[in-house]
Design an enzyme around this catalytic site. Structure first.
Site, PDB file in Angstrom:
ATOM      1  N   ASP A  42       0.845  -1.203   0.000  1.00 58.63           N
ATOM      2  CA  ASP A  42       0.000   0.000   0.000  1.00 58.63           C
ATOM      3  C   ASP A  42       0.878   1.250   0.000  1.00 58.63           C
ATOM      4  O   ASP A  42       0.370   2.373  -0.052  1.00 58.63           O
ATOM      5  CB  ASP A  42      -1.014  -0.006   1.153  1.00 58.63           C
ATOM      6  CG  ASP A  42      -0.375  -0.111   2.516  1.00 58.63           C
ATOM      7  OD1 ASP A  42       0.863  -0.241   2.612  1.00 58.63           O
ATOM      8  OD2 ASP A  42      -1.122  -0.068   3.527  1.00 58.63           O
ATOM      9  N   ASP A  82      -0.971  -6.134   0.107  1.00 58.61           N
ATOM     10  CA  ASP A  82      -1.321  -5.492   1.379  1.00 58.61           C
ATOM     11  C   ASP A  82      -2.821  -5.319   1.527  1.00 58.61           C
ATOM     12  O   ASP A  82      -3.490  -4.838   0.596  1.00 58.61           O
ATOM     13  CB  ASP A  82      -0.693  -4.089   1.436  1.00 58.61           C
ATOM     14  CG  ASP A  82       0.639  -4.074   2.149  1.00 58.61           C
ATOM     15  OD1 ASP A  82       0.926  -4.996   2.932  1.00 58.61           O
ATOM     16  OD2 ASP A  82       1.397  -3.108   1.928  1.00 58.61           O
ATOM     17  N   GLU A 179       9.847  -4.092  10.336  1.00 60.34           N
ATOM     18  CA  GLU A 179      10.221  -2.783   9.771  1.00 60.34           C
ATOM     19  C   GLU A 179      10.795  -1.861  10.843  1.00 60.34           C
ATOM     20  O   GLU A 179      10.165  -1.642  11.892  1.00 60.34           O
ATOM     21  CB  GLU A 179       8.996  -2.127   9.109  1.00 60.34           C
ATOM     22  CG  GLU A 179       9.326  -0.747   8.540  1.00 60.34           C
ATOM     23  CD  GLU A 179       8.303  -0.200   7.560  1.00 60.34           C
ATOM     24  OE1 GLU A 179       7.298  -0.895   7.269  1.00 60.34           O
ATOM     25  OE2 GLU A 179       8.507   0.931   7.083  1.00 60.34           O
TER      26      GLU A 179
HETATM   27  O1  KIV Z   1       3.638  -1.116   1.575  1.00 65.35           O
HETATM   28  C1  KIV Z   1       4.830  -1.424   1.593  1.00 65.35           C
HETATM   29  O2  KIV Z   1       5.609  -1.098   0.692  1.00 65.35           O
HETATM   30  C2  KIV Z   1       5.315  -2.199   2.720  1.00 65.35           C
HETATM   31  C3  KIV Z   1       6.805  -2.343   2.862  1.00 65.35           C
HETATM   32  C4  KIV Z   1       7.359  -1.106   3.490  1.00 65.35           C
HETATM   33  C5  KIV Z   1       7.175  -3.554   3.627  1.00 65.35           C
HETATM   34  O3  KIV Z   1       4.564  -2.665   3.517  1.00 65.35           O
END
Ligand code: KIV
Length: 260
Positions: A42, A82, A179
């Protein structure tokens, strides 16, 4: 690719190379140059849409980008999508409906943010055939509460994160993004779990690494400290991707300068 094939690759001790991806053209280039897992993150709210955070991204937008990426991948790599903010936090049933939309769009796994509060949902989804990737540490969907800063630097928060990681695994999670947490904590958590951990700003001790594609390509105005511009000296995009894959697989990236 399905989860058992990905887990078998991780079990051989090979570091998993993960990159965010939002469209079919890049998906093809990433797959052809050795990326194991494409994350339809996301983060597209920032990289593609120009928002300041991931919060405005909708489920339909995630499904649209997941479909495009899945077409480009054509089954040759693993696709994680996501669950966007607001599409899964209310109840396991809401999370199931949102996950079903993303799996139908071509995802092999969904990712959600959070620890204890998500256990029931992870259990609910995984018992119904939906692989789940957890996400602990800095949670971009909670930026209004935490800001963008490293997490779990104090002993109490570190212990809570370790417990959350173990509980997510027990609930059925098959992979875990860590993270912006201290390297030593990420390494300890990775050792305690059977599922692979994927670090971003979490040091070299994870089972794999993820970067945002635009950070890797040097397109981000103010890149985070844990990113590296792999375009520098690479010549073209395919070479930059291969350089990232080689640096992750050999353990050369991330270095101490990318860690907390
Ligand atoms: O949305 C994304 O790019 C992520 C990464 C930072 C792991 O969740």
């Amino acid at each position: 690719m399905f989860l058992p094939q990905l887990l078998a690759r991780a079990e051989q001790g090979e570091k998993l190379c993960v990159l965010t991806c939002y469209d079919a053209s890049f998906a093809r280039v990433l797959v052809d140059n050795g990326i194991d897992v494409l994350l339809v993150g996301d983060s597209l709210g920032m990289t593609v849409q120009g928002h300041a955070t991931t919060l405005p991204v909708t489920l339909e937008q995630m499904a649209y980008h997941t479909e495009a990426v899945a077409r480009g991948v054509a089954g040759k790599a693993f696709v994680v999508a996501d669950l966007p903010f607001g599409a899964y936090q209310k109840s396991p049933a809401q999370a199931f409906d949102a996950s079903a939309r993303l799996m139908a769009a071509g995802a092999n796994m969904v990712k959600l943010e959070g620890g204890a509060v998500m256990l029931e949902t992870v259990h609910f989804l995984t018992r119904r055939g939906i692989p789940v990737c957890g996400h602990l540490g800095l949670l971009p969907q909670s930026v209004n509460a935490t800001g963008y800063r490293a997490q779990a630097r104090e002993a109490g928060a570190a212990a809570q994160l370790s417990r959350d990681a173990a509980d997510l695994e027990a609930a059925g999670a098959g992979m875990l993004v860590l993270e912006s947490i201290p390297s030593a904590l990420a390494e300890a958590v990775s050792r305690q779990l059977a599922m692979p951990t994927i670090g971003i700003g979490a040091g070299p001790g994870c089972d794999g690494q993820v970067l945002v594609l635009q950070d890797l390509l040097g397109l981000t105005a103010k890149p985070p400290r844990f990113a590296r511009d792999f375009m520098r000296g690479a010549g073209d995009i395919a070479a930059a991707i291969r350089a990232y894959v080689a640096a992750v697989k050999t353990g050369e990236f991330p270095g101490p300068e990318h860690a907390f």
